[in-house]
Design a protein around this motif. Structure first.
Motif, PDB file in Angstrom:
ATOM      1  N   SER A  32       0.843  -1.194   0.000  1.00  0.00           N
ATOM      2  CA  SER A  32       0.000   0.000   0.000  1.00  0.00           C
ATOM      3  C   SER A  32       0.879   1.246   0.000  1.00  0.00           C
ATOM      4  CB  SER A  32      -0.887   0.010   1.248  1.00  0.00           C
ATOM      5  OG  SER A  32      -0.077   0.194   2.401  1.00  0.00           O
ATOM      6  N   ALA A  33       0.258   2.383  -0.290  1.00  0.00           N
ATOM      7  CA  ALA A  33       0.982   3.657  -0.242  1.00  0.00           C
ATOM      8  C   ALA A  33       1.534   3.908   1.162  1.00  0.00           C
ATOM      9  CB  ALA A  33       0.071   4.802  -0.689  1.00  0.00           C
ATOM     10  N   ALA A  34       0.776   3.519   2.191  1.00  0.00           N
ATOM     11  CA  ALA A  34       1.235   3.712   3.575  1.00  0.00           C
ATOM     12  C   ALA A  34       2.495   2.893   3.855  1.00  0.00           C
ATOM     13  CB  ALA A  34       0.124   3.348   4.553  1.00  0.00           C
ATOM     14  N   THR A  35       2.523   1.647   3.391  1.00  0.00           N
ATOM     15  CA  THR A  35       3.710   0.802   3.585  1.00  0.00           C
ATOM     16  C   THR A  35       4.892   1.358   2.794  1.00  0.00           C
ATOM     17  OG1 THR A  35       2.392  -1.161   4.030  1.00  0.00           O
ATOM     18  CG2 THR A  35       4.646  -1.524   3.269  1.00  0.00           C
ATOM     19  N   ALA A  36       4.635   1.814   1.578  1.00  0.00           N
ATOM     20  CA  ALA A  36       5.706   2.413   0.782  1.00  0.00           C
ATOM     21  C   ALA A  36       6.254   3.651   1.485  1.00  0.00           C
ATOM     22  CB  ALA A  36       5.190   2.759  -0.612  1.00  0.00           C
ATOM     23  N   ASN A  37       5.365   4.439   2.066  1.00  0.00           N
ATOM     24  CA  ASN A  37       5.802   5.630   2.799  1.00  0.00           C
ATOM     25  C   ASN A  37       6.671   5.239   3.993  1.00  0.00           C
ATOM     26  OD1 ASN A  37       5.633   8.573   3.400  1.00  0.00           O
ATOM     27  ND2 ASN A  37       4.679   7.780   5.265  1.00  0.00           N
ATOM     28  N   ARG A  38       6.265   4.224   4.746  1.00  0.00           N
ATOM     29  CA  ARG A  38       7.075   3.781   5.885  1.00  0.00           C
ATOM     30  C   ARG A  38       8.444   3.298   5.424  1.00  0.00           C
ATOM     31  NH1 ARG A  38       2.034   1.850   7.458  1.00  0.00           N
ATOM     32  NH2 ARG A  38       2.498  -0.262   6.748  1.00  0.00           N
ATOM     33  N   THR A  39       8.496   2.670   4.268  1.00  0.00           N
ATOM     34  CA  THR A  39       9.775   2.205   3.717  1.00  0.00           C
ATOM     35  C   THR A  39      10.680   3.383   3.407  1.00  0.00           C
ATOM     36  OG1 THR A  39       8.684   0.270   2.769  1.00  0.00           O
ATOM     37  CG2 THR A  39      10.837   0.854   1.863  1.00  0.00           C
ATOM     38  N   VAL A  40      10.140   4.391   2.736  1.00  0.00           N
ATOM     39  CA  VAL A  40      10.932   5.575   2.386  1.00  0.00           C
ATOM     40  C   VAL A  40      11.395   6.300   3.647  1.00  0.00           C
ATOM     41  CG1 VAL A  40      10.841   7.836   1.258  1.00  0.00           C
ATOM     42  CG2 VAL A  40       9.877   5.836   0.114  1.00  0.00           C
ATOM     43  N   VAL A  41      10.505   6.453   4.615  1.00  0.00           N
ATOM     44  CA  VAL A  41      10.855   7.139   5.867  1.00  0.00           C
ATOM     45  C   VAL A  41      11.943   6.368   6.614  1.00  0.00           C
ATOM     46  CG1 VAL A  41       9.966   7.792   8.154  1.00  0.00           C
ATOM     47  CG2 VAL A  41       8.671   8.346   6.095  1.00  0.00           C
ATOM     48  N   ALA A  42      11.824   5.039   6.647  1.00  0.00           N
ATOM     49  CA  ALA A  42      12.839   4.230   7.330  1.00  0.00           C
ATOM     50  C   ALA A  42      14.199   4.396   6.658  1.00  0.00           C
ATOM     51  CB  ALA A  42      12.426   2.762   7.339  1.00  0.00           C
ATOM     52  N   LEU A  43      14.227   4.402   5.348  1.00  0.00           N
ATOM     53  CA  LEU A  43      15.488   4.578   4.632  1.00  0.00           C
ATOM     54  C   LEU A  43      16.060   5.973   4.857  1.00  0.00           C
ATOM     55  CD1 LEU A  43      14.663   2.740   1.328  1.00  0.00           C
ATOM     56  CD2 LEU A  43      16.454   2.120   2.950  1.00  0.00           C
TER      57      LEU A  43
ATOM     58  N   HIS B  68      17.969   6.320   8.054  1.00  0.00           N
ATOM     59  CA  HIS B  68      19.109   5.424   8.221  1.00  0.00           C
ATOM     60  C   HIS B  68      20.325   6.069   7.568  1.00  0.00           C
ATOM     61  CE1 HIS B  68      21.570   1.755   7.774  1.00  0.00           C
ATOM     62  NE2 HIS B  68      20.848   1.306   8.794  1.00  0.00           N
ATOM     63  N   ALA B  69      21.305   6.449   8.384  1.00  0.00           N
ATOM     64  CA  ALA B  69      22.434   7.248   7.910  1.00  0.00           C
ATOM     65  C   ALA B  69      23.195   6.606   6.740  1.00  0.00           C
ATOM     66  CB  ALA B  69      23.391   7.523   9.066  1.00  0.00           C
ATOM     67  N   ALA B  70      23.388   5.315   6.758  1.00  0.00           N
ATOM     68  CA  ALA B  70      24.206   4.671   5.734  1.00  0.00           C
ATOM     69  C   ALA B  70      23.401   4.181   4.529  1.00  0.00           C
ATOM     70  CB  ALA B  70      24.963   3.497   6.348  1.00  0.00           C
ATOM     71  N   ALA B  71      22.083   4.316   4.582  1.00  0.00           N
ATOM     72  CA  ALA B  71      21.239   3.717   3.546  1.00  0.00           C
ATOM     73  C   ALA B  71      21.506   4.274   2.153  1.00  0.00           C
ATOM     74  CB  ALA B  71      19.766   3.877   3.897  1.00  0.00           C
ATOM     75  N   VAL B  72      21.692   5.580   2.024  1.00  0.00           N
ATOM     76  CA  VAL B  72      21.892   6.163   0.692  1.00  0.00           C
ATOM     77  C   VAL B  72      23.144   5.604   0.040  1.00  0.00           C
ATOM     78  CG1 VAL B  72      22.313   8.303  -0.591  1.00  0.00           C
ATOM     79  CG2 VAL B  72      20.598   8.253   1.212  1.00  0.00           C
ATOM     80  N   GLY B  73      24.222   5.543   0.774  1.00  0.00           N
ATOM     81  CA  GLY B  73      25.455   4.970   0.228  1.00  0.00           C
ATOM     82  C   GLY B  73      25.305   3.502  -0.123  1.00  0.00           C
ATOM     83  N   MET B  74      24.580   2.778   0.725  1.00  0.00           N
ATOM     84  CA  MET B  74      24.363   1.358   0.470  1.00  0.00           C
ATOM     85  C   MET B  74      23.467   1.143  -0.744  1.00  0.00           C
ATOM     86  SD  MET B  74      24.037   0.304   4.502  1.00  0.00           S
ATOM     87  CE  MET B  74      23.239  -1.240   4.243  1.00  0.00           C
ATOM     88  N   LEU B  75      22.442   1.986  -0.904  1.00  0.00           N
ATOM     89  CA  LEU B  75      21.581   1.893  -2.086  1.00  0.00           C
ATOM     90  C   LEU B  75      22.365   2.224  -3.354  1.00  0.00           C
ATOM     91  CD1 LEU B  75      18.285   3.479  -0.747  1.00  0.00           C
ATOM     92  CD2 LEU B  75      18.631   1.093  -1.447  1.00  0.00           C
TER      93      LEU B  75
END
Length: 147
Positions: free
Chosen positions: A93-104, A107-114
């Protein structure tokens, strides 16, 4: 991380016979390509950002990317993919997708890891013949013709 797969996307063939028509065949091929190249790497990166119960975070990210490529510009536009489960499987759902984006985002290292996951997927694609001609020539050890 605990993810339960709720359904799997079925295999499909792209034909020109007029049966089972969809305007999303190219979009489904993009999703299939993403899965082949590195949705698992997205799952590894996103999996450490929060606890996941139902939706694999890599697939949520993949569905967000596919939605953007298909012209969507809001999380609710993932509903277009959700409307064709044969092609895309279960879509969050859009809500779950939003929680995913917010969690990322939190997360300080997520952008580099992505970024590392994206580079790894691109290398797999390029090694398997999807490189632009100039890059492909360089990979083959040839001097690319830039003229």
């Amino acid at each position: 991380m605990r993810v339960h797969v709720t359904s799997r996307r079925g295999k499909f063939d792209v034909t020109a016979d007029g049966h089972g028509m969809t305007g999303r065949a190219g979009t489904a091929l993009l999703a299939e390509t993403a899965d082949t190249l590195g949705t698992g790497a997205l799952s590894e990166v996103a999996g450490g950002c929060r606890r996941w119960v139902v939706h694999d975070p890599g697939k949520v990210l993949r569905d967000l990317i596919v939605t953007l490529a298909d012209g969507g510009d809001a999380l609710r536009h993932m509903g277009v993919l959700a409307g064709q489960p044969t092609l895309f499987g279960t879509v969050a759902s859009a809500a779950t997708a939003n929680r995913t984006v917010v969690a990322l985002a939190g997360h300080a290292a997520a952008v580099g890891m992505l970024d590392a996951a994206r580079k790894a997927a691109r290398q797999v694609a390029w090694r398997n013949g999807a490189a632009p001609p100039v890059v492909g020539a360089a990979l083959d050890g040839e001097r690319p013709d830039l003229g």
